[in-house]
Design a protein around this motif. Sequence first.
Motif, PDB file in Angstrom:
ATOM      1  N   LEU A   2      -0.533  -8.175  -4.799  1.00 47.94           N
ATOM      2  CA  LEU A   2      -0.180  -7.410  -3.650  1.00 47.94           C
ATOM      3  C   LEU A   2       0.939  -8.041  -2.678  1.00 47.94           C
ATOM      4  CD1 LEU A   2      -3.927  -6.930  -2.281  1.00 47.94           C
ATOM      5  CD2 LEU A   2      -2.274  -5.105  -3.057  1.00 47.94           C
ATOM      6  N   ALA A  57       0.908  -1.343   0.058  1.00 54.49           N
ATOM      7  CA  ALA A  57       0.119  -0.135  -0.082  1.00 54.49           C
ATOM      8  C   ALA A  57       0.770   1.459   0.009  1.00 54.49           C
ATOM      9  CB  ALA A  57      -1.008   0.079   1.333  1.00 54.49           C
ATOM     10  N   LEU A  68       1.725   1.927  -3.427  1.00 58.44           N
ATOM     11  CA  LEU A  68       0.675   2.573  -4.189  1.00 58.44           C
ATOM     12  C   LEU A  68       0.383   3.820  -4.024  1.00 58.44           C
ATOM     13  CD1 LEU A  68      -2.032   1.859  -5.848  1.00 58.44           C
ATOM     14  CD2 LEU A  68      -3.174   1.225  -3.747  1.00 58.44           C
ATOM     15  N   ARG A 108      -6.426   0.788  -8.378  1.00 59.86           N
ATOM     16  CA  ARG A 108      -7.581   0.672  -7.489  1.00 59.86           C
ATOM     17  C   ARG A 108      -8.776   0.010  -8.094  1.00 59.86           C
ATOM     18  NH1 ARG A 108     -10.352   3.868  -3.538  1.00 59.86           N
ATOM     19  NH2 ARG A 108     -12.301   4.637  -4.629  1.00 59.86           N
ATOM     20  N   ALA A 137      -7.191   2.124   0.412  1.00 63.80           N
ATOM     21  CA  ALA A 137      -6.931   2.351  -1.177  1.00 63.80           C
ATOM     22  C   ALA A 137      -8.281   1.988  -1.532  1.00 63.80           C
ATOM     23  CB  ALA A 137      -5.939   1.688  -1.288  1.00 63.80           C
ATOM     24  N   PHE A 138      -8.989   1.026  -1.164  1.00 66.69           N
ATOM     25  CA  PHE A 138      -9.984   0.555  -2.351  1.00 66.69           C
ATOM     26  C   PHE A 138     -11.621   1.159  -1.541  1.00 66.69           C
ATOM     27  CE2 PHE A 138      -9.267  -3.788  -0.240  1.00 66.69           C
ATOM     28  CZ  PHE A 138     -10.150  -3.625   0.589  1.00 66.69           C
ATOM     29  N   SER A 139     -11.448   2.045  -0.368  1.00 62.69           N
ATOM     30  CA  SER A 139     -12.570   2.374  -0.207  1.00 62.69           C
ATOM     31  C   SER A 139     -13.246   3.568  -1.024  1.00 62.69           C
ATOM     32  CB  SER A 139     -12.429   2.666   1.299  1.00 62.69           C
ATOM     33  OG  SER A 139     -12.063   1.593   2.221  1.00 62.69           O
ATOM     34  N   ASP A 140     -14.669   3.746  -0.956  1.00 61.27           N
ATOM     35  CA  ASP A 140     -15.262   4.804  -1.213  1.00 61.27           C
ATOM     36  C   ASP A 140     -15.294   5.814  -0.322  1.00 61.27           C
ATOM     37  OD1 ASP A 140     -16.379   3.611  -3.741  1.00 61.27           O
ATOM     38  OD2 ASP A 140     -17.203   2.156  -2.243  1.00 61.27           O
ATOM     39  N   LEU A 178      -4.344  -0.965   2.744  1.00 59.92           N
ATOM     40  CA  LEU A 178      -5.089  -1.553   1.389  1.00 59.92           C
ATOM     41  C   LEU A 178      -6.491  -1.304   1.602  1.00 59.92           C
ATOM     42  CD1 LEU A 178      -5.236  -3.495  -0.811  1.00 59.92           C
ATOM     43  CD2 LEU A 178      -5.449  -5.296   0.670  1.00 59.92           C
ATOM     44  N   LEU A 186      -8.386  -3.792  -8.217  1.00 58.36           N
ATOM     45  CA  LEU A 186      -8.676  -4.223  -6.593  1.00 58.36           C
ATOM     46  C   LEU A 186     -10.017  -4.455  -6.428  1.00 58.36           C
ATOM     47  CD1 LEU A 186      -6.099  -2.051  -4.378  1.00 58.36           C
ATOM     48  CD2 LEU A 186      -6.162  -4.566  -4.869  1.00 58.36           C
ATOM     49  N   ARG A 187     -10.731  -3.514  -6.661  1.00 57.23           N
ATOM     50  CA  ARG A 187     -12.323  -3.658  -6.222  1.00 57.23           C
ATOM     51  C   ARG A 187     -13.104  -4.758  -7.101  1.00 57.23           C
ATOM     52  NH1 ARG A 187     -14.812   0.973  -3.616  1.00 57.23           N
ATOM     53  NH2 ARG A 187     -16.750   0.490  -4.686  1.00 57.23           N
TER      54      ARG A 187
END
Lengths: 128, 259
Positions: A97, A23, A26, A38, B154-157, B151, A41-42
């Motif tokens: 990752l 991270a 990143l 990003r 990083a992928f949160s809204d 992490l 990842l989602r």
Amino acid sequence: MSGLFEELHRKLESDTGKRGISAWDLAQLPAGQRRVIRLILREVQMAYPELCRATAALPAEQRLEQGELDEVLTRLQEKAWLIRLGQEELTTYRVNLRRKSGSRLASSIWERLGRQIDARKPATRQQE
Amino acid sequence: MSRIISIHSFRGGTGKSNISANLAALLAIEGRRVGVVDTDIQSPGLHVLFGLDEKQMKLTLNEYLRGECAIEEVAYTLGNGAKHAPGRGKLFDRDIWVIPSSINAGEISAILRHGYDVNRLNEGLQRVRKQLALDYLIIDTHPGLNDETLLSIAFSDVLIVVLRLDQQDFQGTAVAVDIARSLDVPELMLVVNQALSRYDFQQVQQQVTETYNAPVAAVLPLTEDLVELQSSDIFALRSPEHPWSIALRHIATRLLESA
């Protein structure tokens, strides 16, 4: 002997781990590369056409043209931060990752802790 | 589309888990499908607020990370057992799932000793979001900054950073806010918790907003009522008219409106 094995295993794990993105890495990436990571990842993994659609649908100031996207994908693969699977239309991408590394404490400390935890188990069951 | 909300604080003891559980409960009461996950693997506590004990949690996030089960197996509904608690009881027929971390000393030490595959953590969280068709996935993070916390940010809204009016929290929060900005989190909000009742809350809100150049979603009062509950129930459902609960409902409303 198990101590030596653990030491080698830890070193191997640590060296292998360096191949993935953390991270912290990143946060240091150029904005376009971070945006692509990003998105993937989602979804866990994304096919190339999906990526094209997703990056084209971003707000105007964040949007990536196909050439820019291709450049980003190449850069990220060079660092082994993105893994490419399949060929041509079936190509998908996954983020690689970095593994969360284990403790660097001497193995004897963990072994002793483990023995103490195990020794407490029967006593706990009796109390229940 | 489901939203991922990370709840974080730079320091421990800010009430992060309580806020995570209560916010999840308030969203579920509004009819949303909500998952709440304890990624504070080193010092888990979220399960207590939902009345889960070691016997009920046969499998946890720890077993999932070790590859011993599927993520769906560690997502617990509250069921009839929740009816005994006045607050939690209101959730027994709601769509809320709790993903706890293990409180078994051996499990915690195994993760600390051997580490784990962070890809698997991400895959699990994204999978549970889709499989359970969640409207919200709330992530209760480990305090401070480490890889898994970053992490999830990083992928949160949405990132909610919880702080107290304390000099140590002020400095740490500045770091957390900087990191969140460098990770391009779309929506950042601050929550001040445990504010003394003699403070002017509007003034606190304004000062904190100006300090971090980030919106303050709520200033929650320090309350003995919440402390007295000792995490044995969901306070916002048990005492919905309490000022703490009303302030937290403002955050839930804000999340619902911005979805």
